[in-house]
Design a protein around this motif. Structure first.
Motif, PDB file in Angstrom:
ATOM      1  N   ALA A   1       0.832  -1.206   0.000  1.00 46.90           N
ATOM      2  CA  ALA A   1       0.000   0.000   0.000  1.00 46.90           C
ATOM      3  C   ALA A   1       0.864   1.252   0.000  1.00 46.90           C
ATOM      4  CB  ALA A   1      -0.924  -0.002   1.210  1.00 46.90           C
ATOM      5  N   GLU A   2       1.951   1.241   0.804  1.00 47.20           N
ATOM      6  CA  GLU A   2       2.851   2.388   0.867  1.00 47.20           C
ATOM      7  C   GLU A   2       3.529   2.633  -0.483  1.00 47.20           C
ATOM      8  OE1 GLU A   2       5.499   1.459   4.015  1.00 47.20           O
ATOM      9  OE2 GLU A   2       4.083   2.007   5.619  1.00 47.20           O
ATOM     10  N   LEU A   3       3.940   1.521  -1.146  1.00 46.54           N
ATOM     11  CA  LEU A   3       4.576   1.653  -2.462  1.00 46.54           C
ATOM     12  C   LEU A   3       3.600   2.214  -3.490  1.00 46.54           C
ATOM     13  CD1 LEU A   3       6.669  -1.660  -2.631  1.00 46.54           C
ATOM     14  CD2 LEU A   3       7.541   0.671  -2.386  1.00 46.54           C
ATOM     15  N   CYS A   4       2.346   1.756  -3.435  1.00 47.92           N
ATOM     16  CA  CYS A   4       1.325   2.259  -4.365  1.00 47.92           C
ATOM     17  C   CYS A   4       1.095   3.751  -4.167  1.00 47.92           C
ATOM     18  CB  CYS A   4       0.015   1.496  -4.164  1.00 47.92           C
ATOM     19  SG  CYS A   4       0.053  -0.209  -4.780  1.00 47.92           S
ATOM     20  N   VAL A   5       1.051   4.152  -2.895  1.00 54.59           N
ATOM     21  CA  VAL A   5       0.848   5.569  -2.596  1.00 54.59           C
ATOM     22  C   VAL A   5       2.030   6.387  -3.083  1.00 54.59           C
ATOM     23  CG1 VAL A   5       0.622   7.265  -0.738  1.00 54.59           C
ATOM     24  CG2 VAL A   5      -0.688   5.149  -0.637  1.00 54.59           C
ATOM     25  N   GLU A   6       3.244   5.861  -2.918  1.00 52.30           N
ATOM     26  CA  GLU A   6       4.437   6.567  -3.398  1.00 52.30           C
ATOM     27  C   GLU A   6       4.405   6.725  -4.917  1.00 52.30           C
ATOM     28  OE1 GLU A   6       6.841   8.103  -2.017  1.00 52.30           O
ATOM     29  OE2 GLU A   6       6.441   7.624   0.088  1.00 52.30           O
ATOM     30  N   VAL A   7       3.946   5.686  -5.612  1.00 53.33           N
ATOM     31  CA  VAL A   7       3.835   5.760  -7.075  1.00 53.33           C
ATOM     32  C   VAL A   7       2.818   6.824  -7.476  1.00 53.33           C
ATOM     33  CG1 VAL A   7       3.073   4.523  -9.139  1.00 53.33           C
ATOM     34  CG2 VAL A   7       4.565   3.382  -7.491  1.00 53.33           C
ATOM     35  N   ILE A   8       1.670   6.840  -6.777  1.00 59.81           N
ATOM     36  CA  ILE A   8       0.643   7.845  -7.065  1.00 59.81           C
ATOM     37  C   ILE A   8       1.193   9.242  -6.807  1.00 59.81           C
ATOM     38  CG2 ILE A   8      -1.600   8.750  -6.342  1.00 59.81           C
ATOM     39  CD1 ILE A   8      -2.439   5.872  -5.726  1.00 59.81           C
ATOM     40  N   ALA A   9       1.932   9.392  -5.699  1.00 56.76           N
ATOM     41  CA  ALA A   9       2.501  10.698  -5.357  1.00 56.76           C
ATOM     42  C   ALA A   9       3.499  11.152  -6.429  1.00 56.76           C
ATOM     43  CB  ALA A   9       3.181  10.637  -4.000  1.00 56.76           C
ATOM     44  N   LYS A  10       4.338  10.212  -6.894  1.00 55.19           N
ATOM     45  CA  LYS A  10       5.339  10.534  -7.916  1.00 55.19           C
ATOM     46  C   LYS A  10       4.658  10.963  -9.221  1.00 55.19           C
ATOM     47  CE  LYS A  10       9.402   8.531 -10.248  1.00 55.19           C
ATOM     48  NZ  LYS A  10       8.938   8.654 -11.632  1.00 55.19           N
ATOM     49  N   ARG A  11       3.663  10.199  -9.630  1.00 55.44           N
ATOM     50  CA  ARG A  11       2.965  10.525 -10.876  1.00 55.44           C
ATOM     51  C   ARG A  11       2.185  11.830 -10.750  1.00 55.44           C
ATOM     52  NH1 ARG A  11       0.631   4.566 -12.812  1.00 55.44           N
ATOM     53  NH2 ARG A  11       2.680   3.665 -13.312  1.00 55.44           N
TER      54      ARG A  11
ATOM     55  N   GLU B   1      -7.598  17.640 -17.302  1.00 54.48           N
ATOM     56  CA  GLU B   1      -6.366  17.027 -16.801  1.00 54.48           C
ATOM     57  C   GLU B   1      -6.073  17.485 -15.376  1.00 54.48           C
ATOM     58  OE1 GLU B   1      -3.029  17.143 -19.568  1.00 54.48           O
ATOM     59  OE2 GLU B   1      -4.432  17.561 -21.203  1.00 54.48           O
ATOM     60  N   ILE B   2      -6.338  18.748 -15.104  1.00 54.93           N
ATOM     61  CA  ILE B   2      -6.134  19.265 -13.746  1.00 54.93           C
ATOM     62  C   ILE B   2      -7.091  18.568 -12.781  1.00 54.93           C
ATOM     63  CG2 ILE B   2      -6.396  21.305 -12.271  1.00 54.93           C
ATOM     64  CD1 ILE B   2      -5.396  22.979 -14.638  1.00 54.93           C
ATOM     65  N   GLY B   3      -8.325  18.333 -13.228  1.00 56.36           N
ATOM     66  CA  GLY B   3      -9.293  17.625 -12.393  1.00 56.36           C
ATOM     67  C   GLY B   3      -8.819  16.231 -12.038  1.00 56.36           C
ATOM     68  N   GLU B   4      -8.220  15.534 -13.009  1.00 56.16           N
ATOM     69  CA  GLU B   4      -7.679  14.197 -12.741  1.00 56.16           C
ATOM     70  C   GLU B   4      -6.539  14.277 -11.735  1.00 56.16           C
ATOM     71  OE1 GLU B   4      -8.822  11.269 -13.804  1.00 56.16           O
ATOM     72  OE2 GLU B   4     -10.474  12.376 -14.731  1.00 56.16           O
ATOM     73  N   CYS B   5      -5.732  15.310 -11.867  1.00 56.80           N
ATOM     74  CA  CYS B   5      -4.615  15.500 -10.930  1.00 56.80           C
ATOM     75  C   CYS B   5      -5.145  15.757  -9.515  1.00 56.80           C
ATOM     76  CB  CYS B   5      -3.745  16.662 -11.404  1.00 56.80           C
ATOM     77  SG  CYS B   5      -2.134  16.755 -10.607  1.00 56.80           S
ATOM     78  N   MET B   6      -6.211  16.540  -9.405  1.00 60.58           N
ATOM     79  CA  MET B   6      -6.799  16.825  -8.095  1.00 60.58           C
ATOM     80  C   MET B   6      -7.378  15.558  -7.459  1.00 60.58           C
ATOM     81  SD  MET B   6      -6.201  19.969  -7.436  1.00 60.58           S
ATOM     82  CE  MET B   6      -4.778  20.176  -8.535  1.00 60.58           C
ATOM     83  N   LYS B   7      -7.910  14.641  -8.299  1.00 60.18           N
ATOM     84  CA  LYS B   7      -8.416  13.366  -7.774  1.00 60.18           C
ATOM     85  C   LYS B   7      -7.280  12.563  -7.139  1.00 60.18           C
ATOM     86  CE  LYS B   7     -12.288  12.835 -11.014  1.00 60.18           C
ATOM     87  NZ  LYS B   7     -12.846  12.034 -12.147  1.00 60.18           N
ATOM     88  N   ASN B   8      -6.110  12.635  -7.765  1.00 63.06           N
ATOM     89  CA  ASN B   8      -4.947  11.934  -7.201  1.00 63.06           C
ATOM     90  C   ASN B   8      -4.565  12.529  -5.842  1.00 63.06           C
ATOM     91  OD1 ASN B   8      -4.744  10.170  -9.346  1.00 63.06           O
ATOM     92  ND2 ASN B   8      -3.177  11.370 -10.420  1.00 63.06           N
TER      93      ASN B   8
ATOM     94  N   PHE C   1      -5.180   8.356   2.098  1.00 65.22           N
ATOM     95  CA  PHE C   1      -4.159   7.480   2.671  1.00 65.22           C
ATOM     96  C   PHE C   1      -3.254   8.220   3.647  1.00 65.22           C
ATOM     97  CE2 PHE C   1      -5.331   4.835  -0.923  1.00 65.22           C
ATOM     98  CZ  PHE C   1      -5.222   3.548  -0.406  1.00 65.22           C
ATOM     99  N   LEU C   2      -3.654   9.442   3.997  1.00 59.78           N
ATOM    100  CA  LEU C   2      -2.911  10.256   4.972  1.00 59.78           C
ATOM    101  C   LEU C   2      -1.462  10.458   4.541  1.00 59.78           C
ATOM    102  CD1 LEU C   2      -4.299   8.689   8.288  1.00 59.78           C
ATOM    103  CD2 LEU C   2      -5.156  10.674   7.008  1.00 59.78           C
ATOM    104  N   PHE C   3      -1.265  10.578   3.224  1.00 57.87           N
ATOM    105  CA  PHE C   3       0.082  10.818   2.729  1.00 57.87           C
ATOM    106  C   PHE C   3       0.511  12.223   3.134  1.00 57.87           C
ATOM    107  CE2 PHE C   3       3.040  12.343  -0.546  1.00 57.87           C
ATOM    108  CZ  PHE C   3       3.983  11.335  -0.529  1.00 57.87           C
ATOM    109  N   GLU C   4       1.689  12.307   3.725  1.00 59.37           N
ATOM    110  CA  GLU C   4       2.174  13.599   4.224  1.00 59.37           C
ATOM    111  C   GLU C   4       2.857  14.379   3.101  1.00 59.37           C
ATOM    112  OE1 GLU C   4       4.981  15.462   7.786  1.00 59.37           O
ATOM    113  OE2 GLU C   4       4.528  13.328   7.727  1.00 59.37           O
ATOM    114  N   MET C   5       2.242  15.475   2.689  1.00 64.95           N
ATOM    115  CA  MET C   5       2.821  16.321   1.658  1.00 64.95           C
ATOM    116  C   MET C   5       3.535  17.510   2.297  1.00 64.95           C
ATOM    117  SD  MET C   5       0.036  16.407  -1.470  1.00 64.95           S
ATOM    118  CE  MET C   5      -1.370  16.865  -0.446  1.00 64.95           C
TER     119      MET C   5
END
Length: 225
Positions: free
Chosen positions: A32-42, A91-98, A105-109
């Motif tokens: 799950a952490e790796l998936c979140v990191e991939v989403i964050a990177k993209r 495209e911005i809307g899709e980015c906001m969904k990410n 997932f409480l990802f710390e930005m």
């Protein structure tokens, strides 16, 4: 993990499943952490690309046109922008969904990520505000260019009148002994008249861009003949 009991009875033995549950839980958490990191990177990459594209639009709008031709190009570009912005808005809307997924997932930005998120979110609105501002600016510049052209045309008309007199009086150069000088004068005059023809075409093209009636420069064509 609910499908895996804490302990299981196999024949006469009781198997403790705690370590297996802990192992699988750790694996699941790591995936799950790796998936979140991939989403964050993209998401960061998508944000960067979209931000650069929106910035490029702003830079084009902010260009200082040196003449009516360039001003017209900027105006035409501006008129085409709403369609492009609508595409970027999707495209911005899709980015906001990410970003929403990352929040779930409480990802710390960090602060930079947060600033970029909201900068991108507000980019279309900022672009439309700039368009309104630049449209008013370009309207004023267009008036200045037209005034400048009208003044240049008045000077050009005086030049044509003087050229007509020069051509009309050119017959006075008839001394065969001065043929080299006469030929040079004739060549210079011809070159000037060709420049005037090009200038008259430029004026007519610009008049079209200003939605003005085109000036009749038939006088010049008669002089050239």
């Amino acid at each position: 993990l609910e499908s895996i009991p804490k302990a299981a009875t196999v024949s006469m033995f009781q198997v403790n499943c705690h370590e297996l549950r802990t192992f699988l839980a750790g694996k699941h958490r790591k995936i799950a952490e790796l998936c979140v990191e991939v989403i964050a990177k993209r998401t960061r990459e998508a944000n960067k690309a979209l931000h650069e594209q929106m910035q490029e639009m702003q830079l084009t709008l902010r260009k200082m046109p040196p003449n009516i031709e360039e001003l017209t190009k900027i105006t035409e570009y501006m008129n085409s922008l709403p369609r492009e912005v609508d595409k970027k808005q999707v495209e911005i809307g899709e980015c906001m969904k990410n970003y929403d997924i990352l929040n779930e997932f409480l990802f710390e930005m960090n602060k930079e990520d947060l600033n970029k998120q909201w900068d991108l979110f507000g980019a279309p609105k900022a672009l439309y505000e700039l368009m309104d501002k630049q449209r008013a600016f370009l309207d004023k510049e267009k008036e200045k260019f037209m005034e400048k052209m009208v003044g240049s045309q008045e000077e050009f008309n005086d030049t044509l009148n003087n050229s007509e007199i020069t051509v009309r009086n050119f017959h006075q150069y008839n001394d065969i002994n001065d043929y080299e000088e006469i030929a040079k004068k004739a060549e210079n005059l011809h070159d000037k008249l060709q420049q005037y023809v090009d200038q008259s075409k430029t004026f007519n093209n610009r008049e079209a861009l200003f939605d003005r009636d085109q000036t009749d420069y038939s006088q010049l064509h008669q002089i050239v003949k």
